[in-house]
Design a protein around this motif. Structure first.
Motif, PDB file in Angstrom:
ATOM      1  N   THR A 221       0.839  -1.194   0.000  1.00  0.00           N
ATOM      2  CA  THR A 221       0.000   0.000   0.000  1.00  0.00           C
ATOM      3  C   THR A 221       0.877   1.249   0.000  1.00  0.00           C
ATOM      4  O   THR A 221       1.927   1.293   0.671  1.00  0.00           O
ATOM      5  CB  THR A 221      -0.960   0.018   1.197  1.00  0.00           C
ATOM      6  N   SER A 222       0.437   2.242  -0.761  1.00  0.00           N
ATOM      7  CA  SER A 222       1.147   3.517  -0.829  1.00  0.00           C
ATOM      8  C   SER A 222       0.183   4.560  -1.369  1.00  0.00           C
ATOM      9  O   SER A 222      -0.941   4.245  -1.763  1.00  0.00           O
ATOM     10  CB  SER A 222       2.369   3.416  -1.749  1.00  0.00           C
ATOM     11  N   SER A 223       0.617   5.810  -1.407  1.00  0.00           N
ATOM     12  CA  SER A 223      -0.178   6.852  -2.059  1.00  0.00           C
ATOM     13  C   SER A 223      -0.179   6.607  -3.564  1.00  0.00           C
ATOM     14  O   SER A 223       0.653   5.860  -4.093  1.00  0.00           O
ATOM     15  CB  SER A 223       0.396   8.240  -1.745  1.00  0.00           C
ATOM     16  N   ASP A 224      -1.125   7.253  -4.258  1.00  0.00           N
ATOM     17  CA  ASP A 224      -1.276   6.989  -5.691  1.00  0.00           C
ATOM     18  C   ASP A 224      -0.036   7.382  -6.490  1.00  0.00           C
ATOM     19  O   ASP A 224       0.496   6.588  -7.264  1.00  0.00           O
ATOM     20  CB  ASP A 224      -2.536   7.679  -6.226  1.00  0.00           C
ATOM     21  N   TRP A 225       0.449   8.610  -6.313  1.00  0.00           N
ATOM     22  CA  TRP A 225       1.567   9.063  -7.118  1.00  0.00           C
ATOM     23  C   TRP A 225       2.839   8.291  -6.794  1.00  0.00           C
ATOM     24  O   TRP A 225       3.640   7.986  -7.687  1.00  0.00           O
ATOM     25  CB  TRP A 225       1.806  10.572  -6.932  1.00  0.00           C
TER      26      TRP A 225
ATOM     27  N   ASP B 289      -4.142   4.213  -1.700  1.00  0.00           N
ATOM     28  CA  ASP B 289      -5.251   4.691  -0.878  1.00  0.00           C
ATOM     29  C   ASP B 289      -4.752   5.805   0.023  1.00  0.00           C
ATOM     30  O   ASP B 289      -3.610   5.776   0.498  1.00  0.00           O
ATOM     31  CB  ASP B 289      -5.791   3.543  -0.018  1.00  0.00           C
ATOM     32  N   THR B 290      -5.608   6.803   0.256  1.00  0.00           N
ATOM     33  CA  THR B 290      -5.251   7.859   1.201  1.00  0.00           C
ATOM     34  C   THR B 290      -5.373   7.368   2.641  1.00  0.00           C
ATOM     35  O   THR B 290      -4.815   7.971   3.554  1.00  0.00           O
ATOM     36  CB  THR B 290      -6.149   9.092   1.012  1.00  0.00           C
ATOM     37  N   ARG B 291      -6.126   6.274   2.849  1.00  0.00           N
ATOM     38  CA  ARG B 291      -6.237   5.706   4.197  1.00  0.00           C
ATOM     39  C   ARG B 291      -4.979   4.903   4.529  1.00  0.00           C
ATOM     40  O   ARG B 291      -4.313   4.369   3.653  1.00  0.00           O
ATOM     41  CB  ARG B 291      -7.445   4.769   4.298  1.00  0.00           C
ATOM     42  N   PHE B 292      -4.677   4.830   5.817  1.00  0.00           N
ATOM     43  CA  PHE B 292      -3.596   3.974   6.267  1.00  0.00           C
ATOM     44  C   PHE B 292      -4.163   2.581   6.502  1.00  0.00           C
ATOM     45  O   PHE B 292      -4.854   2.336   7.485  1.00  0.00           O
ATOM     46  CB  PHE B 292      -2.971   4.515   7.557  1.00  0.00           C
ATOM     47  N   LEU B 293      -3.909   1.655   5.586  1.00  0.00           N
ATOM     48  CA  LEU B 293      -4.411   0.301   5.726  1.00  0.00           C
ATOM     49  C   LEU B 293      -3.705  -0.405   6.873  1.00  0.00           C
ATOM     50  O   LEU B 293      -2.540  -0.152   7.166  1.00  0.00           O
ATOM     51  CB  LEU B 293      -4.212  -0.474   4.421  1.00  0.00           C
TER      52      LEU B 293
ATOM     53  N   ARG C 190       4.599   5.124   3.834  1.00  0.00           N
ATOM     54  CA  ARG C 190       3.867   6.259   4.388  1.00  0.00           C
ATOM     55  C   ARG C 190       4.770   7.479   4.493  1.00  0.00           C
ATOM     56  O   ARG C 190       5.997   7.364   4.508  1.00  0.00           O
ATOM     57  CB  ARG C 190       3.309   5.921   5.778  1.00  0.00           C
ATOM     58  N   ILE C 191       4.131   8.657   4.630  1.00  0.00           N
ATOM     59  CA  ILE C 191       4.890   9.905   4.753  1.00  0.00           C
ATOM     60  C   ILE C 191       5.033  10.330   6.211  1.00  0.00           C
ATOM     61  O   ILE C 191       5.455  11.448   6.480  1.00  0.00           O
ATOM     62  CB  ILE C 191       4.232  11.034   3.941  1.00  0.00           C
ATOM     63  N   LYS C 192       4.701   9.437   7.136  1.00  0.00           N
ATOM     64  CA  LYS C 192       4.906   9.718   8.549  1.00  0.00           C
ATOM     65  C   LYS C 192       5.298   8.427   9.247  1.00  0.00           C
ATOM     66  O   LYS C 192       4.983   7.328   8.759  1.00  0.00           O
ATOM     67  CB  LYS C 192       3.656  10.318   9.184  1.00  0.00           C
ATOM     68  N   PRO C 193       5.990   8.514  10.388  1.00  0.00           N
ATOM     69  CA  PRO C 193       6.411   7.299  11.092  1.00  0.00           C
ATOM     70  C   PRO C 193       5.219   6.438  11.496  1.00  0.00           C
ATOM     71  O   PRO C 193       4.122   6.927  11.748  1.00  0.00           O
ATOM     72  CB  PRO C 193       7.155   7.837  12.320  1.00  0.00           C
ATOM     73  N   PHE C 194       5.444   5.148  11.569  1.00  0.00           N
ATOM     74  CA  PHE C 194       4.416   4.201  11.994  1.00  0.00           C
ATOM     75  C   PHE C 194       4.266   4.254  13.506  1.00  0.00           C
ATOM     76  O   PHE C 194       5.262   4.286  14.239  1.00  0.00           O
ATOM     77  CB  PHE C 194       4.797   2.777  11.578  1.00  0.00           C
ATOM     78  N   GLU C 195       3.025   4.267  13.966  1.00  0.00           N
ATOM     79  CA  GLU C 195       2.753   4.320  15.396  1.00  0.00           C
ATOM     80  C   GLU C 195       2.141   3.026  15.924  1.00  0.00           C
ATOM     81  O   GLU C 195       2.010   2.860  17.131  1.00  0.00           O
ATOM     82  CB  GLU C 195       1.812   5.487  15.705  1.00  0.00           C
ATOM     83  N   GLU C 196       1.746   2.112  15.023  1.00  0.00           N
ATOM     84  CA  GLU C 196       1.128   0.871  15.468  1.00  0.00           C
ATOM     85  C   GLU C 196       2.144  -0.008  16.200  1.00  0.00           C
ATOM     86  O   GLU C 196       3.331  -0.050  15.840  1.00  0.00           O
ATOM     87  CB  GLU C 196       0.563   0.085  14.276  1.00  0.00           C
TER      88      GLU C 196
END
Length: 294
Positions: free
Chosen positions: A108-112, A139-143, A155-161
Protein backbone atom coordinates in the motif's frame (compact mmCIF):
# COMPACT_ATOMS: atom_id res chain seq x y z
CA UNK A 1 -26.66 -10.17 27.89
CA UNK A 2 -28.96 -13.20 27.69
CA UNK A 3 -28.07 -16.02 25.29
CA UNK A 4 -30.72 -18.28 23.69
CA UNK A 5 -31.73 -21.26 25.79
CA UNK A 6 -29.68 -24.35 25.08
CA UNK A 7 -27.12 -22.48 22.98
CA UNK A 8 -23.68 -21.13 23.83
CA UNK A 9 -21.49 -18.54 22.20
CA UNK A 10 -19.25 -21.31 20.88
CA UNK A 11 -22.12 -23.12 19.18
CA UNK A 12 -23.83 -20.07 17.69
CA UNK A 13 -20.87 -17.98 16.57
CA UNK A 14 -18.62 -18.74 13.60
CA UNK A 15 -15.58 -16.65 12.74
CA UNK A 16 -16.83 -15.97 9.19
CA UNK A 17 -20.02 -14.47 10.64
CA UNK A 18 -18.04 -12.39 13.12
CA UNK A 19 -15.84 -10.99 10.33
CA UNK A 20 -19.02 -9.72 8.66
CA UNK A 21 -20.31 -8.37 11.97
CA UNK A 22 -17.03 -6.50 12.61
CA UNK A 23 -16.96 -5.04 9.09
CA UNK A 24 -20.48 -3.66 9.50
CA UNK A 25 -19.64 -2.28 12.96
CA UNK A 26 -16.55 -0.51 11.59
CA UNK A 27 -17.96 0.76 8.29
CA UNK A 28 -21.47 1.61 9.46
CA UNK A 29 -23.28 0.45 6.30
CA UNK A 30 -23.80 -2.86 4.53
CA UNK A 31 -22.48 -1.45 1.27
CA UNK A 32 -19.20 -0.22 2.70
CA UNK A 33 -18.72 -3.43 4.70
CA UNK A 34 -19.40 -5.51 1.59
CA UNK A 35 -16.73 -3.63 -0.36
CA UNK A 36 -14.24 -4.16 2.47
CA UNK A 37 -14.74 -7.94 2.45
CA UNK A 38 -15.37 -8.39 -1.26
CA UNK A 39 -18.93 -9.60 -0.65
CA UNK A 40 -22.29 -8.49 -2.00
CA UNK A 41 -24.59 -6.29 0.05
CA UNK A 42 -27.47 -8.83 0.05
CA UNK A 43 -25.09 -11.52 1.30
CA UNK A 44 -23.92 -9.27 4.13
CA UNK A 45 -27.49 -8.50 5.16
CA UNK A 46 -28.52 -12.17 5.03
CA UNK A 47 -25.53 -13.30 7.12
CA UNK A 48 -26.15 -10.59 9.70
CA UNK A 49 -29.81 -11.53 10.05
CA UNK A 50 -28.83 -15.19 10.46
CA UNK A 51 -26.30 -14.28 13.17
CA UNK A 52 -28.83 -12.18 15.06
CA UNK A 53 -31.41 -14.96 14.79
CA UNK A 54 -28.97 -17.57 16.07
CA UNK A 55 -28.09 -15.40 19.05
CA UNK A 56 -31.62 -14.21 19.68
CA UNK A 57 -30.29 -10.65 19.94
CA UNK A 58 -30.50 -7.47 17.88
CA UNK A 59 -26.89 -6.40 17.35
CA UNK A 60 -27.49 -3.14 15.45
CA UNK A 61 -29.97 -0.34 15.37
CA UNK A 62 -30.90 0.44 11.76
CA UNK A 63 -30.90 4.22 11.41
CA UNK A 64 -31.05 6.65 8.50
CA UNK A 65 -27.32 7.27 9.00
CA UNK A 66 -26.37 3.59 9.05
CA UNK A 67 -25.91 0.74 11.50
CA UNK A 68 -25.29 1.57 15.18
CA UNK A 69 -24.31 -1.07 17.75
CA UNK A 70 -26.87 -1.94 20.39
CA UNK A 71 -25.76 -2.68 23.95
CA UNK A 72 -25.74 -6.39 23.10
CA UNK A 73 -23.86 -5.67 19.89
CA UNK A 74 -21.18 -3.77 21.79
CA UNK A 75 -20.60 -6.81 24.01
CA UNK A 76 -20.31 -9.08 20.97
CA UNK A 77 -17.94 -6.57 19.37
CA UNK A 78 -15.52 -6.76 22.32
CA UNK A 79 -15.35 -10.55 22.10
CA UNK A 80 -15.15 -10.52 18.29
CA UNK A 81 -12.22 -8.10 18.28
CA UNK A 82 -10.30 -10.33 20.70
CA UNK A 83 -11.02 -13.33 18.49
CA UNK A 84 -9.90 -11.36 15.46
CA UNK A 85 -6.56 -10.56 17.07
CA UNK A 86 -5.95 -14.25 17.77
CA UNK A 87 -6.93 -15.34 14.26
CA UNK A 88 -4.80 -12.66 12.60
CA UNK A 89 -1.80 -13.44 14.81
CA UNK A 90 -2.15 -17.12 13.86
CA UNK A 91 -2.33 -16.26 10.15
CA UNK A 92 0.67 -13.92 10.35
CA UNK A 93 2.74 -16.53 12.20
CA UNK A 94 2.01 -19.15 9.57
CA UNK A 95 2.70 -16.71 6.75
CA UNK A 96 5.95 -15.58 8.34
CA UNK A 97 7.29 -19.13 8.28
CA UNK A 98 6.82 -19.57 4.53
CA UNK A 99 10.18 -19.62 2.77
CA UNK A 100 9.05 -20.15 -0.82
CA UNK A 101 9.24 -17.24 -3.25
CA UNK A 102 5.64 -17.54 -4.34
CA UNK A 103 2.24 -16.40 -3.11
CA UNK A 104 0.65 -12.99 -2.66
CA UNK A 105 2.15 -9.73 -1.37
CA UNK A 106 -0.10 -6.72 -0.72
CA UNK A 107 1.60 -3.33 -0.86
CA UNK A 108 0.00 0.00 0.00
CA UNK A 109 1.15 3.52 -0.83
CA UNK A 110 -0.18 6.85 -2.06
CA UNK A 111 -1.28 6.99 -5.69
CA UNK A 112 1.57 9.06 -7.12
CA UNK A 113 4.25 7.19 -5.13
CA UNK A 114 2.95 3.87 -6.38
CA UNK A 115 2.77 5.07 -9.99
CA UNK A 116 6.01 7.02 -10.29
CA UNK A 117 8.37 5.55 -7.68
CA UNK A 118 7.35 1.99 -6.87
CA UNK A 119 6.19 0.75 -10.28
CA UNK A 120 9.72 0.35 -11.79
CA UNK A 121 10.90 -1.53 -8.70
CA UNK A 122 7.84 -3.76 -8.60
CA UNK A 123 8.22 -4.52 -12.30
CA UNK A 124 11.83 -5.58 -11.74
CA UNK A 125 10.77 -7.76 -8.81
CA UNK A 126 8.04 -9.42 -10.90
CA UNK A 127 10.53 -10.28 -13.62
CA UNK A 128 12.87 -11.86 -11.08
CA UNK A 129 10.13 -13.68 -9.12
CA UNK A 130 7.25 -14.47 -11.50
CA UNK A 131 5.58 -16.84 -9.00
CA UNK A 132 4.94 -13.99 -6.55
CA UNK A 133 1.71 -12.07 -7.16
CA UNK A 134 2.01 -8.39 -6.23
CA UNK A 135 -1.07 -6.37 -5.32
CA UNK A 136 -0.58 -2.60 -5.11
CA UNK A 137 -3.29 -0.74 -3.19
CA UNK A 138 -3.15 3.06 -3.56
CA UNK A 139 -5.25 4.69 -0.88
CA UNK A 140 -5.25 7.86 1.20
CA UNK A 141 -6.24 5.71 4.20
CA UNK A 142 -3.60 3.97 6.27
CA UNK A 143 -4.41 0.30 5.73
CA UNK A 144 -3.93 -1.96 8.74
CA UNK A 145 -0.82 -4.15 8.83
CA UNK A 146 -2.13 -5.99 11.90
CA UNK A 147 -5.32 -7.01 10.05
CA UNK A 148 -3.25 -7.87 6.93
CA UNK A 149 -5.07 -5.33 4.81
CA UNK A 150 -1.51 -4.90 3.51
CA UNK A 151 1.79 -6.70 4.08
CA UNK A 152 4.09 -3.79 3.28
CA UNK A 153 3.25 -0.09 3.62
CA UNK A 154 4.87 3.14 2.44
CA UNK A 155 3.87 6.26 4.39
CA UNK A 156 4.89 9.91 4.75
CA UNK A 157 4.91 9.72 8.55
CA UNK A 158 6.41 7.30 11.09
CA UNK A 159 4.42 4.20 11.99
CA UNK A 160 2.75 4.32 15.40
CA UNK A 161 1.13 0.87 15.47
CA UNK A 162 2.58 -1.67 17.90
CA UNK A 163 4.50 -4.66 16.50
CA UNK A 164 5.38 -2.87 13.24
CA UNK A 165 8.98 -2.96 12.01
CA UNK A 166 9.74 0.27 10.15
CA UNK A 167 12.58 2.42 8.86
CA UNK A 168 13.00 5.71 7.06
CA UNK A 169 13.40 4.85 3.40
CA UNK A 170 14.13 8.16 1.66
CA UNK A 171 13.69 11.92 1.73
CA UNK A 172 11.54 13.09 -1.17
CA UNK A 173 12.35 16.49 -2.75
CA UNK A 174 9.52 18.74 -3.97
CA UNK A 175 9.45 21.67 -6.38
CA UNK A 176 7.01 24.28 -7.74
CA UNK A 177 5.68 23.62 -11.25
CA UNK A 178 3.68 25.56 -13.82
CA UNK A 179 2.55 25.00 -17.39
CA UNK A 180 5.36 25.34 -19.92
CA UNK A 181 5.42 28.79 -21.42
CA UNK A 182 3.01 30.25 -18.85
CA UNK A 183 3.66 33.63 -17.27
CA UNK A 184 5.91 33.21 -14.26
CA UNK A 185 4.58 34.93 -11.14
CA UNK A 186 6.97 36.75 -8.88
CA UNK A 187 7.80 34.90 -5.63
CA UNK A 188 6.88 36.98 -2.61
CA UNK A 189 3.90 38.45 -4.45
CA UNK A 190 1.93 36.15 -6.78
CA UNK A 191 -0.68 38.73 -7.76
CA UNK A 192 -2.79 37.37 -10.61
CA UNK A 193 -1.54 33.80 -10.12
CA UNK A 194 -3.62 30.75 -9.20
CA UNK A 195 -2.62 27.93 -6.87
CA UNK A 196 -3.40 24.20 -6.80
CA UNK A 197 -3.18 22.77 -3.28
CA UNK A 198 -4.20 19.84 -1.11
CA UNK A 199 -7.79 19.68 0.13
CA UNK A 200 -8.79 20.70 3.65
CA UNK A 201 -8.35 17.17 5.05
CA UNK A 202 -4.66 17.40 4.10
CA UNK A 203 -4.33 21.14 4.64
CA UNK A 204 -1.74 20.66 7.39
CA UNK A 205 0.83 19.32 4.94
CA UNK A 206 3.85 21.66 5.07
CA UNK A 207 3.88 22.48 1.35
CA UNK A 208 0.36 23.97 1.55
CA UNK A 209 1.34 26.78 3.93
CA UNK A 210 4.72 27.16 2.19
CA UNK A 211 3.15 27.73 -1.24
CA UNK A 212 0.70 30.32 0.06
CA UNK A 213 3.50 32.08 1.95
CA UNK A 214 5.60 32.25 -1.23
CA UNK A 215 2.70 33.72 -3.24
CA UNK A 216 0.60 35.59 -0.65
CA UNK A 217 -1.47 37.52 -3.22
CA UNK A 218 -2.34 34.49 -5.36
CA UNK A 219 -5.75 32.82 -5.20
CA UNK A 220 -6.43 29.13 -4.60
CA UNK A 221 -8.06 27.82 -7.77
CA UNK A 222 -8.30 24.12 -7.00
CA UNK A 223 -7.94 21.68 -4.11
CA UNK A 224 -7.53 17.91 -4.30
CA UNK A 225 -6.08 15.12 -2.16
CA UNK A 226 -4.39 13.53 -5.22
CA UNK A 227 -0.98 14.72 -6.40
CA UNK A 228 -1.55 13.18 -9.84
CA UNK A 229 -4.60 15.44 -10.19
CA UNK A 230 -2.43 18.43 -9.23
CA UNK A 231 0.04 17.55 -11.98
CA UNK A 232 -2.65 17.18 -14.64
CA UNK A 233 -4.32 20.45 -13.66
CA UNK A 234 -0.96 22.19 -13.72
CA UNK A 235 -0.38 20.89 -17.26
CA UNK A 236 -3.78 22.33 -18.22
CA UNK A 237 -2.66 25.76 -17.02
CA UNK A 238 -4.96 25.92 -13.98
CA UNK A 239 -2.20 27.19 -11.71
CA UNK A 240 1.00 26.59 -9.77
CA UNK A 241 1.44 23.31 -7.93
CA UNK A 242 3.96 21.88 -5.48
CA UNK A 243 4.77 18.37 -6.68
CA UNK A 244 7.17 15.58 -5.71
CA UNK A 245 10.10 15.74 -8.12
CA UNK A 246 9.58 12.22 -9.59
CA UNK A 247 5.99 13.14 -10.46
CA UNK A 248 6.59 16.72 -11.61
CA UNK A 249 9.67 15.94 -13.72
CA UNK A 250 7.84 13.07 -15.45
CA UNK A 251 4.69 15.06 -16.28
CA UNK A 252 4.65 16.40 -19.82
CA UNK A 253 3.72 20.02 -20.40
CA UNK A 254 4.97 21.47 -17.10
CA UNK A 255 8.27 22.90 -15.92
CA UNK A 256 9.90 23.78 -12.64
CA UNK A 257 9.68 27.36 -11.41
CA UNK A 258 13.03 28.53 -10.00
CA UNK A 259 12.68 29.53 -6.34
CA UNK A 260 15.10 30.97 -3.79
CA UNK A 261 14.18 28.08 -1.50
CA UNK A 262 12.71 24.69 -2.25
CA UNK A 263 9.43 23.46 -0.75
CA UNK A 264 9.76 21.34 2.40
CA UNK A 265 10.86 17.77 1.58
CA UNK A 266 8.95 14.79 2.98
CA UNK A 267 10.35 11.61 4.48
CA UNK A 268 8.97 8.27 3.30
CA UNK A 269 8.77 5.39 5.76
CA UNK A 270 8.42 1.68 5.04
CA UNK A 271 6.86 -0.77 7.48
CA UNK A 272 5.59 -4.32 7.94
CA UNK A 273 4.27 -6.42 10.83
CA UNK A 274 7.00 -8.16 12.85
CA UNK A 275 5.26 -11.54 12.45
CA UNK A 276 6.13 -11.40 8.72
CA UNK A 277 9.81 -10.63 9.19
CA UNK A 278 10.85 -14.13 8.05
CA UNK A 279 8.49 -14.25 5.06
CA UNK A 280 10.86 -14.93 2.16
CA UNK A 281 8.96 -13.05 -0.54
CA UNK A 282 8.62 -10.01 1.74
CA UNK A 283 12.33 -10.04 2.57
CA UNK A 284 13.21 -10.29 -1.13
CA UNK A 285 11.03 -7.30 -2.02
CA UNK A 286 12.34 -5.30 0.94
CA UNK A 287 15.94 -5.91 -0.14
CA UNK A 288 15.22 -4.73 -3.68
CA UNK A 289 13.24 -1.64 -2.56
CA UNK A 290 16.02 -0.59 -0.19
CA UNK A 291 18.70 -1.23 -2.83
CA UNK A 292 16.89 0.85 -5.45
CA UNK A 293 15.34 3.64 -3.36
CA UNK A 294 17.08 4.06 0.00
Amino acid sequence: MTWPTGKSKASTMEWSDLRIFLAIAREGTLGAAARTLGQTQPTMGRRLRALEASLGQTLFQRTSDGFVLTEEGAVVCQHAERMEQEVLAFERTLAGQQQELDGLLRITSSDWFGSHVLTPVLAEFSREHPRVTLELLTDTRFLSLARREADLAFRIKPFEEPDVVSRKLLRMPYAVYLKKGARRPKPGDGKGASLITMDQAFGDMPDVAWLQAQFPHATVAFRSNARDVHARLCAQGVGLAVLPRPLGDATQGIERLPMKEDPPPRDTWIGYHRDLRRLARLRALLDLVIERLA
